[in-house]
Design an enzyme around this catalytic site. Structure first.
Site, PDB file in Angstrom:
ATOM      1  N   PHE A  90      14.280 -17.845  -0.492  1.00 46.10           N
ATOM      2  CA  PHE A  90      13.274 -17.689   0.543  1.00 46.10           C
ATOM      3  C   PHE A  90      11.914 -17.968  -0.100  1.00 46.10           C
ATOM      4  CE2 PHE A  90      10.374 -15.022   3.152  1.00 46.10           C
ATOM      5  CZ  PHE A  90      10.505 -15.742   4.328  1.00 46.10           C
ATOM      6  N   ASP A 161      13.892 -10.811  -8.302  1.00 49.44           N
ATOM      7  CA  ASP A 161      13.649 -10.774  -6.862  1.00 49.44           C
ATOM      8  C   ASP A 161      14.892 -10.127  -6.265  1.00 49.44           C
ATOM      9  OD1 ASP A 161      13.524 -11.155  -4.125  1.00 49.44           O
ATOM     10  OD2 ASP A 161      12.591 -13.136  -4.264  1.00 49.44           O
ATOM     11  N   HIS A 164      17.487  -8.924  -1.825  1.00 46.39           N
ATOM     12  CA  HIS A 164      18.829  -8.874  -1.225  1.00 46.39           C
ATOM     13  C   HIS A 164      19.734  -7.892  -1.968  1.00 46.39           C
ATOM     14  CE1 HIS A 164      18.314 -13.486  -0.191  1.00 46.39           C
ATOM     15  NE2 HIS A 164      17.385 -12.729   0.356  1.00 46.39           N
ATOM     16  N   GLN A 187      12.070  -5.521   4.882  1.00 43.47           N
ATOM     17  CA  GLN A 187      11.836  -6.220   6.141  1.00 43.47           C
ATOM     18  C   GLN A 187      13.025  -5.959   7.077  1.00 43.47           C
ATOM     19  OE1 GLN A 187      13.757  -9.262   6.638  1.00 43.47           O
ATOM     20  NE2 GLN A 187      12.907  -9.623   8.670  1.00 43.47           N
ATOM     21  N   LYS A 190      16.678  -6.709   6.136  1.00 36.72           N
ATOM     22  CA  LYS A 190      17.167  -6.370   4.802  1.00 36.72           C
ATOM     23  C   LYS A 190      18.108  -5.153   4.821  1.00 36.72           C
ATOM     24  CE  LYS A 190      15.295  -9.928   3.215  1.00 36.72           C
ATOM     25  NZ  LYS A 190      14.002 -10.254   2.675  1.00 36.72           N
ATOM     26  N   ARG A 223      -8.351   1.566  -7.234  1.00 32.94           N
ATOM     27  CA  ARG A 223      -8.942   2.900  -7.205  1.00 32.94           C
ATOM     28  C   ARG A 223      -7.973   3.946  -7.751  1.00 32.94           C
ATOM     29  NH1 ARG A 223     -11.063   5.795  -1.649  1.00 32.94           N
ATOM     30  NH2 ARG A 223     -12.603   7.122  -2.658  1.00 32.94           N
ATOM     31  N   TYR A 230     -15.576   6.250  -5.745  1.00 29.25           N
ATOM     32  CA  TYR A 230     -15.473   4.800  -5.586  1.00 29.25           C
ATOM     33  C   TYR A 230     -15.559   4.048  -6.907  1.00 29.25           C
ATOM     34  CZ  TYR A 230     -15.633   6.175  -0.820  1.00 29.25           C
ATOM     35  OH  TYR A 230     -15.330   6.798   0.364  1.00 29.25           O
ATOM     36  N   ARG A 240      -0.757  -0.655   0.115  1.00 30.72           N
ATOM     37  CA  ARG A 240      -0.139   0.668   0.237  1.00 30.72           C
ATOM     38  C   ARG A 240       0.816   0.772   1.424  1.00 30.72           C
ATOM     39  NH1 ARG A 240      -5.637   2.274  -0.603  1.00 30.72           N
ATOM     40  NH2 ARG A 240      -5.731   2.532   1.644  1.00 30.72           N
TER      41      ARG A 240
HETATM   42  C1  LIG Z   1      12.894 -11.248   2.365  1.00 27.94           C
HETATM   43  C2  LIG Z   1      12.663 -11.880   1.056  1.00 27.94           C
HETATM   44  C3  LIG Z   1      11.451 -11.734   0.347  1.00 27.94           C
HETATM   45  C4  LIG Z   1      10.194 -11.186   0.950  1.00 27.94           C
HETATM   46  O1  LIG Z   1      10.242 -10.005   1.572  1.00 27.94           O
HETATM   47  P1  LIG Z   1       9.243  -9.629   2.794  1.00 27.94           P
HETATM   48  O2  LIG Z   1       9.381  -8.152   2.826  1.00 27.94           O
HETATM   49  O3  LIG Z   1       9.753 -10.302   4.011  1.00 27.94           O
HETATM   50  O4  LIG Z   1       7.867 -10.053   2.420  1.00 27.94           O
HETATM   51  C5  LIG Z   1      11.384 -12.227  -0.938  1.00 27.94           C
HETATM   52  N1  LIG Z   1      12.421 -12.870  -1.494  1.00 27.94           N
HETATM   53  C6  LIG Z   1      13.570 -13.073  -0.841  1.00 27.94           C
HETATM   54  C7  LIG Z   1      14.664 -13.791  -1.543  1.00 27.94           C
HETATM   55  C8  LIG Z   1      13.730 -12.609   0.459  1.00 27.94           C
HETATM   56  O5  LIG Z   1      14.857 -12.855   1.126  1.00 27.94           O
END
Ligand SMILES: *Cc1c(COP(=O)(O)O)cnc(C)c1O
Length: 392
Positions: A90, A161, A164, A187, A190, A223, A230, A240
């Site tokens: 992705f 990454d 998944h 997301q 997921k 911060r 500040y 956040r």
């Molecule tokens: C979904 C996804 C992301 C990004 O996640 P978001 O929460 O949608 O920004 C990054 N890498 C891979 C492989 C993904 O499938």
């Protein structure tokens, strides 16, 4: 049999929720403070998520793309550096590096696991390489032992990454136990979700504890947690997570393990059934993967062209399967070229990534909610794929 007469399969819905999410949301609401600095849901989720993955610490953020960006930044990625990413992923994997002004260098994946190819990574390392990003495609792992050795020999850190790969294990070790940072996504689609959300997890070690401190500052406009004057000691942005998301994610996390147990029963069955269909080759699992959360059921139809593959996806959808075309090669999207990209043409990159070139055209994936279905439904899925393919 007349396909039209057959009822569409009713797979479980996604996302799933219950009283755990309801109570969590009410709990967050009634705190009267809805951001992480005032409430306790995000802090508690961070603890629970880190523990679940065998990590020392976790930092919840706004989304998975930001999790990657933040992790890359604390690894020293910025203008003048390069990040090696799989060409089949992705687009967030490369976008995160490019947002920091770094060059994303796509390399090929293996034809069976669709994960980054070790030899291709090795060949792409230059003095400017600051990070290597294996993507755990659909919950499967690349050769993490080989990558760990290469990382040590080259001095280039890995960033997993793990968008998944919630709950995944490599040789019995969880994502937080693989001696590198990992970025997760929450997301909507997921394996656990609050609609949007993400997290960076940090393994044990002093070096990583310092990275966590830096990441915390950067994700909160630079911060310090207790600052009232500040004092923005470092640059940053606002990544956040809010309290409601964390409350939902705590409920989602409590369900993750049992959902993986179900998918770990269904996926091998379905994969075996799909493998019996002439022309279908399911994604392969490295035997060192001891727990696969199965974010997607992916399979290839080698030799099919992109147009026919897309038609097939439409037909599968008509038959009630949540089927999708695979990711495009990242260098085949306009957006990739808008920011820092390698000084190579699309054709040159394509020539370096023959497996990606084939997979992005011939691969189909099914939503993981199918894998929460019944054993009978796995047979039904395989029958639909077989029928549809035979008719095409
Ligand atoms: C979904 C996804 C992301 C990004 O996640 P978001 O929460 O949608 O920004 C990054 N890498 C891979 C492989 C993904 O499938």
């Amino acid at each position: 049999m007349n396909a039209d007469a057959r009822p569409l399969p009713e797979f479980p819905v996604w996302p799933q929720f219950g009283d755990e999410e309801r109570t969590g949301l009410a709990r967050a609401l009634e705190q009267g403070q809805w951001w992480r600095m005032g409430g306790s849901e995000v802090d508690t989720f961070d603890r629970e998520f880190a523990d679940h993955h065998g990590a020392a610490q976790s930092l919840a953020v706004t989304n998975g793309t930001h999790a990657l960006e933040l992790a890359l930044q604390v690894l020293g990625v910025g203008v003048g550096t390069e990040v090696i990413v799989p060409a089949f992923t992705f687009i967030s994997s490369s976008q995160a590096a490019q947002r920091l002004g770094a060059v994303a260098v796509p390399v090929d994946v293996t034809p069976d696991t669709y994960c980054i190819d070790l030899a291709a990574v090795e060949a792409a390392i230059t003095p400017r390489t600051r990070a290597i990003m294996p993507v755990h495609m659909a919950g499967h792992f690349a050769d993490m032992d080989g990558l760990a050795k290469l990382s040590e020999a080259s001095g280039v850190p890995l960033l997993q990454d793990a968008a998944h790969a919630h709950g995944a294990e490599w040789r019995g070790r969880r994502v937080g136990e693989l001696a590198s940072l990992a970025a997760f996504s929450f997301q909507n689609g997921k394996l656990m979700t609050a609609g949007e959300g993400g997290a960076v997890v940090f393994p044990e070690g002093e070096k990583y504890a310092e990275m966590y401190q830096e990441a915390f500052l950067r994700h909160s406009c630079g911060r310090p947690r207790t600052d009232r004057r500040y004092l923005h000691g470092t640059s940053g942005s606002n990544f956040r997570m809010n309290e409601f998301s964390a409350a939902v994610l705590r409920a989602q996390l409590s369900r993750l393990a049992s959902q993986i147990d179900t998918r770990e029963l269904r996926a091998p069955l379905l994969s075996g059934l799909l493998a019996e269909i002439p022309g279908v080759v399911p994604q392969a699992r490295d035997e060192r993967v001891t727990r696969d959360p199965h974010y997607m059921m992916m399979f290839r139809i080698p030799g099919i062209d992109e147009f026919k593959r897309n038609e097939l996806v439409d037909k599968l959808m008509e038959r009630g399967l949540p089927a999708f075309a695979a990711f495009r090669a990242i260098y085949r999207s306009q957006g990739f070229w808008e920011t820092a990209a390698p000084e190579l043409t699309v054709d040159e990159l394509a020539a370096r990534c023959p497996n990606t070139e084939a997979i992005y055209k011939d691969c189909i994936w099914l939503h993981h909610r199918t894998l929460l279905g019944t054993e009978g439904q796995m047979h039904e899925i395989a029958e639909i794929v077989a029928d549809t393919l035979a008719a095409a």
